[in-house]
Design an enzyme around this catalytic site. Structure first.
Site, mmCIF file in Angstrom:
data_model
loop_
_atom_site.group_PDB
_atom_site.id
_atom_site.type_symbol
_atom_site.label_atom_id
_atom_site.label_comp_id
_atom_site.label_asym_id
_atom_site.label_seq_id
_atom_site.Cartn_x
_atom_site.Cartn_y
_atom_site.Cartn_z
ATOM 1 N N GLU A 80 1.137 -1.380 -0.003
ATOM 2 C CA GLU A 80 0.076 -0.039 0.041
ATOM 3 C C GLU A 80 0.789 1.348 -0.038
ATOM 4 O OE1 GLU A 80 -2.168 0.166 4.279
ATOM 5 O OE2 GLU A 80 -1.528 -1.934 3.862
ATOM 6 N N CYS A 112 -3.916 -4.315 3.794
ATOM 7 C CA CYS A 112 -3.231 -5.526 4.915
ATOM 8 C C CYS A 112 -3.465 -6.860 4.316
ATOM 9 C CB CYS A 112 -3.220 -5.149 6.348
ATOM 10 S SG CYS A 112 -2.705 -3.606 6.775
ATOM 11 N N HIS A 239 -3.649 -11.484 11.502
ATOM 12 C CA HIS A 239 -2.842 -10.229 11.109
ATOM 13 C C HIS A 239 -3.209 -9.424 12.506
ATOM 14 C CE1 HIS A 239 -2.620 -6.249 9.584
ATOM 15 N NE2 HIS A 239 -3.769 -6.159 9.638
#
Lengths: 410, 80
Positions: A80, A112, A239
């Site tokens: 990103e 992500c 995550h």
């Protein structure tokens, strides 16, 4: 079976204690516990998404024979932190890693989540058998643009990259074919609308993460017969925007799916989840590499002689897209990861204070701005570049010449 | 779905997430933040309640739910 053959992370050269950042910004120290972070990686102006990617992948590529290196016929960077509207980070990475020219080269973006999407597409491609013996290199790489405007997201934001070599000899993680659950919908919980500015709606982002964890796991259960949150996975790697959110996510699903009380939830967290959080608590959010930093933490903290075990993984990217999937970590995984010495390298990052951090931010904020010509002087960063003599060669960003980014090995 | 039933689910989930909140303190005029819920706690209460009631509300809509009365009304609209 197809999966991750080798993995490495690069988490920068500088680290800032999170309490020092709280004090410097005047953030409420009562919320430190809630983040569960001790320190975070900080980038330098001579680092960018290309150098981070190369520094993560170089040890993986260096360990290959020339034939194995030439078998990498897919190179994808996930980021990103784009450096150009057209030219990919991967195009530079391909050159500096010295990969063969008979190779698909590209970049993907989905906050992500993107690296996991590519991992699954690459594994499916390799397993299809259309190119026997082929391998794929997937590199999640980013730089942080978080500053005072980011509030409590600033102490949780990391810096670096994770490199995954995907192939038939899955020594690190053998993916369970067909075992995945997906959940995605459009929302604006966090984004990078300008090259030097991140925006985040903290409540919406936490909400979407927890929502997607429940619903992607529900989709996983609908595809995998008898899958059970409590018994199917020996350990979990999720995550990790910050460890406190992983703790909340685990608590939520355990309560929903098993009805366990607070003590049982805490014991299960310590057993199955805490091993994955050691590294993320020292680095911060590594964007789409975050779940793979958590996986490295989990593997490095397995008890010696641990039997092969099934791991549940969850990847979430704002905007939003998510996936719950699983794989087997074999007996050789610890040994396969040991040469990366991740814990030692995290400890070798140079500690900095709040004032030095804010000085670095001014330079770092220019990293993704389009500039035709620019020179980056390495002299101010010499002590960071020389602090860890055992780390091997490192690629650094030297600037741009007519928009072409320039790099140097040090 | 009746507002009373939705409010009961919210109150139950505040109790689930927050060990130290007196259920009697959970009233329609309060907000989750007033009750001591941090941002993670708020997200947990809302997602648990949606799961209990089997309803889906777009993430961004919660920005406008200032107190529990507004939260219950929002959940009720999407339960219809």
């Amino acid at each position: 079976m197809t999966g991750i053959e080798a993995i490495n992370v690069y988490c920068g050269l500088a680290r800032l204690p999170v309490p020092a950042l709280f004090a410097g910004r005047g953030l409420d120290p009562a919320r430190l516990d809630h983040l569960m972070m001790t320190e975070r990686s900080v980038g330098l102006p001579c680092e960018d998404p290309v150098s981070n990617a190369v520094n993560a992948a170089r040890p993986v590529v260096d360990a290959l024979s020339p034939e194995e290196r030439d078998s990498i016929e897919l190179l994808v960077t996930s980021s990103e932190s784009g450096i150009d509207y057209s030219k990919s980070i991967a195009s530079y990475v391909h050159a500096y890693l010295g990969l063969g020219r008979n190779c698909r080269v590209m970049e993907v973006k989905q906050a992500c989540y993107a690296a996991t999407g590519v991992l699954q597409l690459a594994a499916g491609y390799l397993a299809s058998g259309v190119s026997p013996g082929a391998r794929a290199l997937v590199i999640a790489t980013d730089v942080s643009m978080a500053d005072a405007r980011a509030g409590y997201a600033e102490p949780a934001t990391g810096h670096g990259a994770a490199a995954l070599l995907i192939g038939p000899d899955a020594r690190v993680l053998e993916l369970d074919p067909g075992a995945f659950g997906l959940y995605s919908y459009e929302t604006l919980d966090s984004a990078r609308p300008e090259p030097d500015r991140d925006i985040a709606d903290v409540d919406a982002s936490l909400f979407a993460y927890l929502d997607c964890l429940s619903r992607s796991f529900a989709d996983y259960r609908s595809r995998v017969a008898d899958a059970d949150w409590h018994t199917t996975f020996t350990r979990l790697a999720l995550h990790t925007p910050f460890a406190g959110l992983v703790k909340a996510g685990h608590r939520k699903l355990t309560r929903e799916l098993t009805g366990a009380g607070p003590d049982a939830v805490a014991a299960d967290f310590a057993e199955r989840v805490a091993p994955s959080l050691h590294y993320p608590s020292r680095v911060g959010n590594l964007c789409s590499g975050s779940v793979y930093l958590a996986l490295c933490s989990l593997i490095d903290h397995l008890p010696p002689g641990a039997p092969p075990q099934r791991i549940g993984l969850f990847s979430y990217g704002s905007g939003c897209a998510s996936e719950f999937f699983s794989g087997l970590v074999g007996e050789g995984a610890r040994q396969a990861l040991a040469p990366a010495r991740i814990g030692e390298r995290l400890a070798a990052r140079v500690p900095i204070g709040f004032d030095e951090y804010t000085d670095l931010l001014a330079g770092n904020s220019r990293c993704l701005l389009p500039v035709a010509d620019r020179d980056i002087d390495l002299a101010p960063y010499e002590r960071f570049l020389t602090a860890d003599p055992g780390r091997g060669r490192l690629l650094v960003h030297r600037g741009t010449k007519n928009y072409h980014r320039t790099y140097e090995w040090v | 779905m009746r507002h009373e039933d939705i409010f009961a689910a919210v109150r139950r989930n505040v109790g689930e997430v927050m060990d130290d909140v007196d259920p009697a303190a959970v009233t329609l005029d309060r907000s989750l933040a007033d009750l001591g819920c941090n941002s993670i706690d708020r997200a947990e209460v809302v997602t648990l309640t949606m799961a209990d009631l089997g309803i889906t509300v777009p993430v961004m809509d919660f920005q406008d739910a200032r107190d529990l009365r507004a939260l219950v009304a929002l959940l009720a609209r999407h339960a219809a």
